[in-house]
Design a protein around this motif. Structure first.
Motif, mmCIF file in Angstrom:
data_model
loop_
_atom_site.group_PDB
_atom_site.id
_atom_site.type_symbol
_atom_site.label_atom_id
_atom_site.label_comp_id
_atom_site.label_asym_id
_atom_site.label_seq_id
_atom_site.Cartn_x
_atom_site.Cartn_y
_atom_site.Cartn_z
ATOM 1 N N GLU A 29 4.884 -9.881 97.629
ATOM 2 C CA GLU A 29 5.351 -10.371 99.188
ATOM 3 C C GLU A 29 5.206 -9.561 99.281
ATOM 4 O O GLU A 29 5.101 -9.249 101.282
ATOM 5 C CB GLU A 29 6.537 -11.328 98.484
ATOM 6 N N ASN A 30 5.692 -8.159 99.751
ATOM 7 C CA ASN A 30 5.600 -7.290 100.543
ATOM 8 C C ASN A 30 4.819 -6.755 100.773
ATOM 9 O O ASN A 30 4.714 -6.249 102.145
ATOM 10 C CB ASN A 30 6.698 -6.049 99.538
ATOM 11 N N ILE A 31 3.696 -6.497 99.814
ATOM 12 C CA ILE A 31 2.696 -6.101 100.255
ATOM 13 C C ILE A 31 1.742 -6.971 101.343
ATOM 14 O O ILE A 31 1.108 -6.775 101.846
ATOM 15 C CB ILE A 31 1.855 -5.596 99.000
ATOM 16 N N VAL A 32 2.007 -8.295 100.571
ATOM 17 C CA VAL A 32 0.693 -9.217 101.598
ATOM 18 C C VAL A 32 1.215 -9.776 102.940
ATOM 19 O O VAL A 32 0.665 -9.504 103.987
ATOM 20 C CB VAL A 32 0.612 -10.678 100.599
ATOM 21 N N VAL A 33 2.542 -9.573 103.016
ATOM 22 C CA VAL A 33 2.854 -9.623 104.136
ATOM 23 C C VAL A 33 2.206 -8.773 105.254
ATOM 24 O O VAL A 33 2.052 -7.857 105.060
ATOM 25 C CB VAL A 33 4.062 -9.324 104.755
ATOM 26 N N GLY A 34 1.625 -9.688 106.841
ATOM 27 C CA GLY A 34 0.611 -8.614 107.581
ATOM 28 C C GLY A 34 -1.106 -8.502 107.153
ATOM 29 O O GLY A 34 -1.515 -8.133 108.117
ATOM 30 N N GLU A 88 -2.301 -11.240 105.201
ATOM 31 C CA GLU A 88 -2.749 -12.641 104.891
ATOM 32 C C GLU A 88 -2.597 -13.692 106.079
ATOM 33 O O GLU A 88 -2.876 -12.854 107.584
ATOM 34 C CB GLU A 88 -2.088 -13.341 104.349
ATOM 35 N N VAL A 101 -0.331 -18.345 101.843
ATOM 36 C CA VAL A 101 -0.467 -16.958 101.103
ATOM 37 C C VAL A 101 -1.552 -17.374 100.208
ATOM 38 O O VAL A 101 -0.524 -18.363 99.216
ATOM 39 C CB VAL A 101 0.507 -16.302 100.886
ATOM 40 N N PHE A 144 -1.919 -16.027 97.103
ATOM 41 C CA PHE A 144 -1.111 -15.304 96.144
ATOM 42 C C PHE A 144 -1.684 -14.493 95.114
ATOM 43 O O PHE A 144 -1.167 -14.040 94.776
ATOM 44 C CB PHE A 144 0.430 -15.948 95.511
ATOM 45 N N LYS A 148 2.202 0.007 99.912
ATOM 46 C CA LYS A 148 2.034 -1.496 100.275
ATOM 47 C C LYS A 148 0.955 -0.425 101.103
ATOM 48 O O LYS A 148 -0.470 -1.130 102.215
ATOM 49 C CB LYS A 148 2.455 -0.422 101.527
#
Lengths: 310, 502
Positions: free
Chosen positions: B99-104, B106, B111, B113, B152
């Motif tokens: 979740e930390n990585i996909v924010v921004g 997608e 999302v 996942f 990230k």
């Protein structure tokens, strides 16, 4: 006292509770999303009150519950915008903003209502009807409680899983939660914290306004000063008692609504306990819940902390 | 010839009257590791903030692969493929690694996942990073969080990667692994900027740009330079390790007799401590952190009271006196945690410089004498070379080194007889450390009894006349710094008693 426990009365209590829950549930879900974005919006009570008055004015003027609901949503969003300007843009303390806004809303709605009515009798209208769901409404007991309700009650109940999925699985939901947990993280990803906090406030206040509209349309045929009567505060308590999770928040809301409904029925049935005692129950329960459920594991880490951009 | 991945030309950035970056020019090629090397406050962080869109430079040009860029937000930098690995992790502890990585990154409503996780696992595998994408960040160790922070940046195929002191939280194995990852990134054609003040890491880079006071003072190929030369460039002068001067020691100034301080548990924080420090002596306190250094300093300064035993200063018993009474007898105290105990972040330099004295010389009939405060600040800022726009600057806005100088400036004034310093150089760069050591020597020459606790044993041996070693609140022994060595102190620190007393 035993009259209250007869099957018919219990049934009636539950049916009415679902309606009462709708008002608080809309506000609580709105507040939940707002708080997950890091804004501790204390202006729920005032926002609901503004929603009530606007819904009343439009309903009295046009007789259209749909227009009244839309107008209340709009009024809620204006309230959200004001609170957003204070908390997000000016970074005023969230509590002070909310308390100030509630006082403003209380005075402003009263002033507006009085000048609308003038010296005459306030106009009234008939409350909206329930919409039974064909087939499902005939199920014994459950059909009456769940499927013979107002349209907005169905919408409120459906909002619970929708918001849960929104927060967990959508990009915007993830970003909203990130704003409440670590705003600097969003900024480092190149995403605006303010945009997400404003969006959450607008969404949350729109739902709260809709809750106010439902209170007017389903339960009251005319506006009274401070008609929201603490339901906005109960919504805030429900979010905390629900540990910032949609399903648990709904459970807390149902407890308040059932107790509230119980109070109404106790008066009607004529129990020889002072009815003020029953009126007090939802608020005693709210304190009780906060004492019993002390887990704050779901509380956003940066809830209520004004964020300063680099 | 192809353009370098990043080319910075004449970049300037000022905050008020402070020039954080001045006329900075350098370039990084694809597949090259460039190290930015400089003291705290030399302008490394400002430079990296300019390169990642957090700050806008006042003038100068940043070009990526030959195309000039105007970065106005972090989003711009990310879009152009500039990744930053923060020194202090910027993660959401409540989110999973994924979740930390996909924010921004997608774009759809939901999302995806599944495919994001597949991609993340593939990146982890190719760089040899072992991490569970679905683990919550708050459950990870600090070292693992560093990998999450790195991922990230790796996730969005950065062309230029800026690593801001990435090894501060890694152990030796972790650092090695990081440099293996850097090698792989170089092979993939990524340009890397490493910000550090560890010389060992600097020497692993291809080239080094040395910053001093916001300007690049030189760019060297590591193959053609030496750690000594780089250090000299960084501080702007030759650094000789300061060693004690043979000032004649006078009579006993500070004396502790059988001092015991109660602890929270069964074991006392200090157990029957006796020693004395003479005029013009620097007395070192060695020991593994948490073995009584802090209670010792605090009991001498009067912050804590001994359960038994006597502490005296020039034959006056001070163990029963209050903090203020003790300090006004001529005791200065540099506490361990500079921001928590030594300073008030939200106070200005002027205000911090009079803390403790605000009722004395700086008060006039119950009101603060602002003119006197300003004069005092002006004098001390110059004398102690505190880099700040003015005396009204909030201390919370200063770098660690400058904040420590504020404490030094205040406490050195007070320390006419005794100076206590607990870990005064922790986390600071060599320039400031050198300066602090010089201050201690000045006090020694004035005949002040100096007590310093430090985890830097080599420094202690070089600075001190004698060193006492603490172990679980007990004084294991006192050694002559002239005759001791690291092994002897190490044994004492581990709780082995001394065979022959000094």
């Amino acid at each position: 006292m035993s009259e209250l426990l007869s099957p018919e009365i219990l049934m009636s209590i539950m049916v009415a509770a679902m309606g009462g829950a709708t008002v608080i549930l809309f506000a609580a879900l709105g507040e939940l999303v707002t708080e997950r974005a890091g804004i501790w919006n204390m202006g729920v009570e005032g926002t609901m009150l503004v929603g009530c008055l606007v819904a009343y004015l439009v309903m009295a003027g046009t007789g259209s519950p749909i227009l009244a609901s839309i107008a209340a949503i709009g009024a809620g969003m204006v309230a959200g915008l004001i609170i957003g300007f204070m908390t997000v843009t000016l970074r005023v303390d969230h509590f002070v903003t909310g308390l100030g806004f509630n006082l403003l809303a209380s005075g402003l709605t009263l002033f507006w209502f009085r000048s609308y009515v003038g010296g005459g009798k306030p106009p009234s209208y008939s409350t909206i009807d329930t919409v039974p769901i064909p087939g499902l409404a005939d199920i014994p007991i459950l059909g009456q409680i769940l499927f013979n309700q107002h349209l907005l009650t169905y919408i409120a109940l459906l909002s619970v899983p929708v918001i849960a999925v929104f927060l967990r699985r959508t990009t915007f939901g993830l970003e909203t939660r990130a704003a409440g947990e670590n705003p600097q993280f969003l900024e480092a990803k190149g995403l605006s914290v303010a945009t997400r906090q404003y969006a959450a406030l607008l969404f949350g206040s729109a739902l709260t306004g809709l809750g106010g509209a439902f209170l007017m349309l389903a339960f009251a045929d005319q506006f009274r000063p401070d008609i929201s009567g603490g339901r906005g505060w109960l919504a805030i308590v429900a979010v905390i008692a629900g540990n910032w999770k949609p399903l648990r928040t709904m459970a807390a809301v149902l407890i308040f609504a059932i107790l509230d409904s119980l109070a109404v029925h106790a008066q009607g049935v004529g129990v020889d306990v002072p009815y003020q005692f029953f009126l007090m129950l939802p608020y005693v329960a709210s304190i009780g819940l906060l004492i019993l459920i002390r887990s704050r594991s779901g509380q956003p880490a940066k809830l209520g902390v004004p964020y300063l951009r680099h | 010839m192809t353009s370098p991945t990043l080319e910075v030309t004449a970049l300037c950035k000022s905050f008020g009257s402070v020039r954080a970056n001045h006329d900075v020019t350098f370039s990084v090629d694809a597949g090259e590791l460039l190290c930015l090397f400089g003291e705290n406050g030399a302008g490394k962080s400002t430079l990296s903030a300019c390169l990642t869109g957090l700050y806008r430079p006042d003038s100068g040009e940043i070009a990526l692969e030959g195309t000039p860029l105007r970065l106005s937000s972090a989003a711009d930098a990310i879009r152009h493929g500039i990744g930053l690995v923060h020194q202090h992790f910027v993660l959401v502890p409540d989110f999973t690694v994924l979740e930390n990585i996909v924010v921004g990154s997608e774009t759809g409503l939901f999302v995806d996942f599944a495919s994001a996780e597949a991609r993340l696992r593939q990146i982890c595998e190719s760089y040899g990073i072992d991490i569970d994408p679905n683990a919550r960040v708050e459950d990870l160790s600090v070292g693992e969080q560093q990998w999450a922070e790195l991922l990230k940046a790796l996730y969005f195929d950065a062309k230029l990667l800026i690593l801001d002191e990435p090894t501060a939280t890694l152990d030796v194995e972790g650092s090695k692994k990081l440099f293996r990852i850097i090698d792989k990134l170089k092979a993939d054609g990524v340009a890397i900027i490493l910000i550090t003040h560890f010389l060992e890491e600097v020497m692993q880079a291809d080239r080094v740009a040395v910053l001093r006071q916001g300007a690049v003072v030189g760019i060297k190929k590591t193959a053609e330079t030496s750690p000594e030369e780089l250090t000299r460039m960084m501080v702007g002068r030759d650094l000789k390790r300061q060693t004690r001067q043979s000032t004649p020691m006078g009579t006993a100034r500070l004396a502790l007799e059988s001092v015991t301080v109660e602890g929270l548990g069964e074991r006392p924080d200090l157990d029957d401590i006796s020693f004395c420090v003479h005029e013009g002596e620097i007395f070192g306190i060695a020991g593994v952190a948490g073995n009584g250094q802090r209670p010792l300093m605090e009991v001498i300064a009067g912050v804590r009271k001994p359960k038994s035993g006597i502490i005296s200063l020039d034959d006056t018993v001070i163990s029963s006196k209050g903090v203020h009474a003790i300090k006004s007898m001529g005791l200065g105290h540099i506490p361990e945690d500079r921001f928590a105990e030594g300073l008030v972040r939200d106070f200005s330099i002027e205000e911090n410089l009079i803390l403790g004295e605000h009722r004395g010389t700086f008060a006039k009939g119950g009101l603060l004498d602002f003119r006197k405060m300003a004069q005092n600040a002006k004098r001390l800022i110059a004398e102690f070379s505190i880099a700040a726009p003015s005396g009204e600057t909030l201390v919370g806005n200063l770098s660690g080194g400058n904040a420590q100088r504020v404490i030094l400036a205040r406490e050195m004034q007070l320390a006419s007889k005794v100076l206590l310093a607990n870990q005064p150089t922790r986390g600071l760069d060599v320039g400031v450390i050198d300066y602090i050591h010089q201050c201690l020597f000045n006090k020694k020459a004035e005949g002040v009894a100096v007590v310093i606790a430090s985890s830097e044993l080599e420094d202690l041996i070089a600075l001190c006349d004698r060193i006492g070693v603490l172990f679980q609140g007990r004084l294991m022994g006192i050694v002559d710094a002239r005759k001791t060595n690291l092994e002897e102190i190490g044994l004492l620190m581990a709780g082995h008693a001394l065979e022959t007393a000094v």
